[in-house]
Design a protein around this motif. Sequence first.
Motif, short mmCIF file in Angstrom:
data_model
loop_
_atom_site.label_atom_id
_atom_site.label_comp_id
_atom_site.label_asym_id
_atom_site.label_seq_id
_atom_site.Cartn_x
_atom_site.Cartn_y
_atom_site.Cartn_z
N SER A 15 -7.49 0.00 6.78
CA SER A 15 -6.67 0.47 7.89
C SER A 15 -5.22 0.67 7.48
CB SER A 15 -6.77 -0.48 9.07
OG SER A 15 -6.41 -1.77 8.66
N VAL A 16 -4.75 -0.13 6.53
CA VAL A 16 -3.38 0.07 6.04
C VAL A 16 -3.28 1.43 5.38
CG1 VAL A 16 -1.55 -0.84 4.59
CG2 VAL A 16 -3.21 -2.39 5.61
N MET A 78 1.00 3.37 -2.50
CA MET A 78 1.02 4.51 -1.60
C MET A 78 1.38 4.09 -0.18
SD MET A 78 0.29 7.13 -3.39
CE MET A 78 -0.67 8.39 -2.58
N LEU A 79 1.24 2.80 0.06
CA LEU A 79 1.66 2.25 1.35
C LEU A 79 3.08 2.64 1.70
CD1 LEU A 79 0.88 -1.56 1.42
CD2 LEU A 79 0.24 0.12 3.12
N SER A 157 1.96 -5.47 9.99
CA SER A 157 0.80 -6.15 9.42
C SER A 157 0.66 -5.90 7.92
CB SER A 157 -0.50 -5.75 10.12
OG SER A 157 -0.37 -5.98 11.49
N VAL A 158 1.79 -5.72 7.24
CA VAL A 158 1.75 -5.56 5.79
C VAL A 158 2.35 -6.80 5.16
CG1 VAL A 158 2.61 -4.23 3.82
CG2 VAL A 158 1.94 -3.05 5.92
N VAL A 159 1.68 -7.35 4.17
CA VAL A 159 2.23 -8.49 3.45
C VAL A 159 2.46 -8.04 2.01
CG1 VAL A 159 -0.09 -9.50 3.29
CG2 VAL A 159 1.86 -10.90 2.74
N HIS A 160 3.62 -8.35 1.47
CA HIS A 160 4.01 -7.82 0.16
C HIS A 160 3.35 -8.58 -0.98
CE1 HIS A 160 6.59 -7.07 -3.35
NE2 HIS A 160 6.90 -5.91 -2.77
N CYS A 188 -0.81 -5.78 0.83
CA CYS A 188 -2.06 -5.51 1.55
C CYS A 188 -1.84 -5.73 3.03
CB CYS A 188 -3.19 -6.39 1.02
SG CYS A 188 -3.03 -8.09 1.52
N GLU A 189 -2.88 -5.46 3.78
CA GLU A 189 -2.79 -5.65 5.22
C GLU A 189 -3.13 -7.10 5.57
OE1 GLU A 189 -5.47 -3.21 7.38
OE2 GLU A 189 -4.40 -3.51 9.25
#
Length: 700
Positions: A15-16, A78-79, A157-160, A188-189
């Motif tokens: 989903s991310v 790419m996020l 909802s993104v964690v580095h 990631c998400e």
Amino acid sequence: MISESIEAKPVNKQSVFSRAADVSRSLTTTSNIWDEYNLVQQLGSGSFGVVRSVTHRDSKQRYAAKTVRLTDQPEPEMLMVSLEHPHILQLRQIVENGVERHLILDLCTGGDLEKWIEDRYDEDFEGTRFYDQPSTSSVLCLAEQMFSAIAYLHERSVVHRDVKPPNWMLACRSLFPKVKLSDFGLACECQAGEVLTEKCGSPHYMAPEVFECSYTALCDVWSTGLVVHDIAVGSPLFHKIPEPQLEEHVCGLIEMTSPTWRYHKPFLKAFVAELLQRETEGRQDYTGLDCTDYKCCSTVLIEDMRVPKRSIGTGLGESSVQDVMDTMPGGSGPAGLDGSSAMKPKLSELLMLCLLFEGRAEGLDLGAAEKQLAPCAELLLERNGQSDELMACRVPLLGSLHNDQIPGYRYNVTEDCHFWASYAARDRHVEGSSILDFTRLAAFRLNSPFIPPLQQNGTALYIGAHRSGDDGLVFQRRHGLQMHLFEPSPTYFQMLRDSLAGAPGFILHNYGLGSKTRRALLRLSGTASRIVNMTQTGADLEEDLEDELDDEEGDPEGTETVWIRSAAEAIPEVLAEDRTGFVELLHVNCEGCEYDVVQGLSQTGQLFRVGQIQLATHLLEYTGPASDFQEALSLSLQISVKRYCEMHQTLSLTHDRAWGLPWVWERWTRRDGRKALCSAGSSTLKQLPERPCLQWSWLH
Ligand SMILES: Nc1ncnc2c1ncn2[C@@H]1O[C@H](COP(=O)(O)OP(=O)(O)OP(=O)(O)O)[C@@H](O)[C@H]1O
């Protein structure tokens, strides 16, 4: 870098990526990158490919192009296409050619935070550490930027998962660094309530729960806490722990024992401790920190004001400063996630505003300062970029400080040097020039002489007398001073002799003053001179100088070899003949080695013999490679501030700053003995003694 990142196994990031996919499609072009961009140079390489600086052919805008292998699966990086935040590295475009993918990123010319920290805590040439250690306020300003980026990511909802100093890039080399989070290779998400289980990150910055393979987005808060720790004390908390023992230490009791903490306000350490809570339930959460509003800055201000040095004299208590901060428009409540916080006033500005509001709160009559500062305050608080109006308001702001119109304002070396460097340079329109050359900077100096209240018949040392000695003449005539003029250039010295011919009360010295005795190469440029190369004393000195002269580019006639003498050695020698044994006035036209005069006098205990000090300070020109004017200016400011702070720190031991604007004039008066001097009465009525006619010492 103390540890490499541990890669995660592929996780479900669908989903991310699907969010990013729409944007990335619109940003992707399939073409040859070199049709659209010109290559400038290679910047570095990482595990995935090479990074180069490039220029867009049409817009001439410079970017960084990161080239990665083209795979079917988009890389987590790419996020970045779906992220837009002032403290996150922006991915602008993707160019693919069927084999490779080029990510066109904003170019960061300031290096990374790891290097920045290293530089701050470097030893200077005399082996003094912590020279340019960031103040508590600077640490918090960086923390504020970092947490606004982390909050932005977590909101989405993104964690580095790989927050560490090398992954924060500096937009440019600046006094007030703007950091941008990069390297989303492990991002990631992580939805609310979701628990991640992949052990990944850089071990020295990994949270305890990541070692235990059960964590949430709060792992980024831990890592950011460690980064804040590094900025505050100059070295990573776990840097001495070998990797196999890291888990044990990270998951154990955290002790922050660096001696550097003693230079910070105690609450900073407590703040970091809250970020490094072992249990995530107890860990300070970035939303609780309110880093996107003024809480951090106002806390710093309040803390700064508590310490005696920053004592504001009007007796304002903590609560009323807090009240002031709270009533500032936008001062409470979180800023939006659109990055508007980046536009909020900087600490120094807030400090000035606090002083204004404080004066008001105390019911003081601020007179002209109120009129001048109130519109500035409003503009600063509402500002949106560097508008012309805002720039214009700095002039009265500086004017108010210059005229001492802000009640209780007290000089503070670190804050003030940075404040002045940032504002005085701009207000003097240096920033608008296309070439940052010495002559241009020199032209910004006041053209009328500075007249301090001096005792009659004393002795004055005027370093950097230049060609006509106009200032010296004014001082000599008004105050009957015995003037010692120092001028290293033989050409200017000759002019000086001609110009002062027959004038009583002058002794000319054909040398400059600096930290040690040596010969140097001086370039005359327009109406000014500048040391371009220093040569050690020694047997082959003449030969060296000749070689250097041959190597010098440009007009060889504009270059001279000159003598610089150790100030510590020469000044006592000059004063040995002086009947007063006291220097009424020291004028230092601070540039290059002249900054060392104050240090030299201090080291030999001579500084206390100087009644008043007049400084004409201006920017030191950075002459190394720089990509453009902005970078040259920024680097010039950095080296200027360093010298400027160093000199001010020394001066503040024996003197008080009476007033001043840098790159214009400053006046310092001796702390003790001022009364004695004043009570000597108006010596203007005294008979001026006979002065010997012009004399000079000639070293050539
Ligand atoms: N946007 C940028 N602006 C300026 N320099 C950059 C930029 N991005 C990367 N660099 C430079 O290129 C180097 C390589 O960057 P890259 O992101 O490929 O790898 P890395 O982060 O150093 O290592 P790894 O890929 O192993 O994580 C960096 O160290 C940095 O010096």
